[in-house]
Scaffold this active site. Structure first.
Site, PDB file in Angstrom:
ATOM      1  N   ASP A 154      59.939 -60.636 -69.045  1.00  0.00           N
ATOM      2  CA  ASP A 154      58.645 -61.275 -69.305  1.00  0.00           C
ATOM      3  C   ASP A 154      57.620 -60.350 -69.937  1.00  0.00           C
ATOM      4  OD1 ASP A 154      58.405 -59.655 -67.092  1.00  0.00           O
ATOM      5  OD2 ASP A 154      57.088 -60.998 -66.004  1.00  0.00           O
ATOM      6  N   GLU A 155      58.062 -59.240 -70.502  1.00  0.00           N
ATOM      7  CA  GLU A 155      57.092 -58.252 -70.975  1.00  0.00           C
ATOM      8  C   GLU A 155      57.672 -57.494 -72.163  1.00  0.00           C
ATOM      9  OE1 GLU A 155      54.552 -54.533 -69.004  1.00  0.00           O
ATOM     10  OE2 GLU A 155      56.146 -55.527 -67.872  1.00  0.00           O
ATOM     11  N   ASP A 163      52.512 -60.004 -71.771  1.00  0.00           N
ATOM     12  CA  ASP A 163      52.972 -60.081 -70.384  1.00  0.00           C
ATOM     13  C   ASP A 163      52.834 -61.533 -69.948  1.00  0.00           C
ATOM     14  OD1 ASP A 163      53.804 -59.559 -67.845  1.00  0.00           O
ATOM     15  OD2 ASP A 163      52.287 -58.055 -67.386  1.00  0.00           O
TER      16      ASP A 163
END
Length: 515
Positions: free
Chosen positions: A105-106, A11
């Site tokens: 983003d993960e 993350d």
């Protein structure tokens, strides 16, 4: 459950805000908020410096401004965020072919499916070595930081990465799951939202340990069979979900919230057409088609209506989707004011039903022929009538172009009024002063700070909004050269990772300091 912690969850830390800080030297170490900037805007991401003031994602921007009035409030630059995300995802694919992105983003990574563990000491320590190497590679390639969680299941890996934030790594050894979970809030478990948490609270259950003590029968009584069984398993650390490389999307949709309620019916129709065009663009980019068109209309009082129409077959044709959306809109009363509009396509497929396009074209041709015959009978060629029609069509095109540019931050070539081009955070270039970014605009003026990611903080200058020497520019990509500049400027993170209560196997980064 696996015998080793080989599921990795990455993350990125305050991703959008971190990209903005890396791109803008004057904002490093300062509170930054990215999101909608209008009266009805919503925070997308807040930097850790802004979070100290209570600002968080999904908060109304107006509330964030009251909490952190001195923060920098910037519009989003999704093109740059996607480009940086691609670099990060490529690093993940070097570890394993099984990468499951959850957002820009993960992502989850199955380390057992690749060769990342080869050359390491194996087991938990080998997984930790891979995680630390990944964090170093991300920082070297982009200058950004990411938090890594390692565990034997997806649920626990995600919990571990949350405990590692920001810029840390937490590994949960297999066999310690229940001990680690016991003191945590029930909201930690996937699928336990505010409503379920309230049901459990009324029963005296607030922690994961208390869920385990309550037993499966009590959970079934409180939550029902399906949900109760799932919560019981998760509370025991049982999660057999696999890392799936590609998840099949169920629908494609776009929506916009407006600063001022739309009351003019023509404007509502134009907005819906614009949304249909954006939706079809996304549909085609994904190589998909769909057979059900859906519109969403939210009124001034937050009441929301959805309407749908199912076609005879899947399509990715703009004309078909747009006309279906407009037909659906005809059945909705918008006189009280529209706060939000959305258009979506579901029932996705990998092919199109071509005859739908042919039908739409035939209908259009027939309408044009009918209109042509009417003009010839009623005295075609009257200059005032023709001029009036052309003027109306031109006005519609101009209005549509203006609304599209106003809705999208990143369209440097868009033809929009000068005073609407300068959204805070936008990249610009001045013929005399070079590259910079917009700090703010108003009353016919725009303020620009001239700096780049690899320069010292720059000077601020003010121009007229219609200055011919000031033009929108494409953002600079964050790369290894900029990452080296960032590393040289800061040898330690500004924010210490938050408490790792029960964080077995935590490895805090060296040299951190207190907030």
């Amino acid at each position: 459950m696996r015998t080793q912690p080989t599921i990795l969850h990455l993350d990125m830390d305050a991703f959008f805000a971190a990209v903005e800080q890396a791109s803008k030297p004057s904002l490093r170490g300062k509170p930054v908020v990215v999101g909608g900037l209008g009266p009805r805007g919503v925070v997308s991401t807040a930097s850790y410096e802004a979070r100290r003031f209570g600002v968080h994602s999904a908060m109304p921007t107006a509330q964030a401004r009251r909490l952190a009035p001195n923060a920098a409030y910037l519009g989003a630059r999704f093109g740059l965020y996607r480009a940086v995300s691609e670099v990060v995802m490529e690093l993940l694919h070097h570890l394993s072919p099984l990468v499951e992105p959850l957002s820009l983003d993960e992502a989850f990574v199955d380390l057992e499916a690749g060769e990342a563990l080869e050359g390491t000491q194996g087991g938990a320590e080998g997984a930790r070595e891979v995680g630390e190497r990944l964090r170093r590679d991300i920082r070297a390639a982009t200058g950004l930081t990411g938090s890594v969680g390692l565990a034997g299941s997806k649920m626990l890996a995600k919990i571990a990465s949350e405990q590692a934030k920001p810029d840390g790594l937490v590994l949960i050894p297999v066999g310690t799951e229940r001990e680690m979970l016991a003191p945590l809030s029930v909201r930690t478990l996937p699928g336990v939202g505010p409503a379920t948490a309230e049901v459990l609270r009324r029963a005296g259950i607030t922690t994961v340990g208390e869920v385990v003590e309550a037993g499966e029968d009590e959970l079934l009584r409180l939550l029902g069979k399906a949900h109760g069984t799932s919560v019981h398993a998760m509370a025991h650390g049982i999660d057999d979900r696999l890392v799936v490389a590609e998840r099949d999307a169920k629908s494609v949709s776009v929506e916009d919230t407006y600063d001022v309620d739309l009351t003019d019916r023509t404007r509502v129709r134009l907005e819906l057409e614009r949304l249909a065009e954006r939706c079809v663009t996304r549909l085609r980019d994904a190589g998909r088609s769909g057979r059900t068109v859906v519109i969403k209309v939210r009124s001034y009082d937050f009441s929301t209506l959805t309407r749908s129409e199912t076609l005879r077959g899947p399509t990715d044709d703009l004309g078909v989707v747009r006309e279906a959306a407009l037909r659906l809109l005809d059945g909705v009363d918008t006189t009280a004011g529209v706060r939000l509009l959305g258009v979506g396509v579901s029932g996705l497929a990998d092919f199109t039903q071509e005859d739908l396009f042919a039908q739409a074209q035939a209908a259009l041709s027939q309408a044009q022929e009918t209109a042509g015959s009417d003009r010839s009978e009623d005295g075609a060629g009257q200059p005032e009538a023709a001029g009036g029609q052309a003027g109306a069509e031109g006005a519609v095109r101009t209005a549509r172009a203006g609304m599209e540019a106003g809705a999208a931050v990143e369209e440097p070539g868009a033809a929009v009024p000068a005073d609407r081009r300068w959204i805070p955070g936008r990249d610009v270039h001045h013929a005399a002063y070079g590259r910079g970014w917009v700090q703010g605009s108003g009353v016919g003026k725009v303020t620009v700070r001239f700096e780049e990611p690899d320069t010292p903080p720059g000077r601020v200058r003010t121009f007229s909004v219609d200055d011919p020497e000031l033009e929108p520019a494409e953002p600079r990509m964050l790369d290894a050269d900029i990452a080296r500049v960032l590393a040289a400027q800061s040898s330690a993170p500004a924010i210490r990772p938050k408490s790792r209560s029960g964080g077995v196997g935590a490895s805090p980064p060296a040299g951190t300091s207190s907030p």
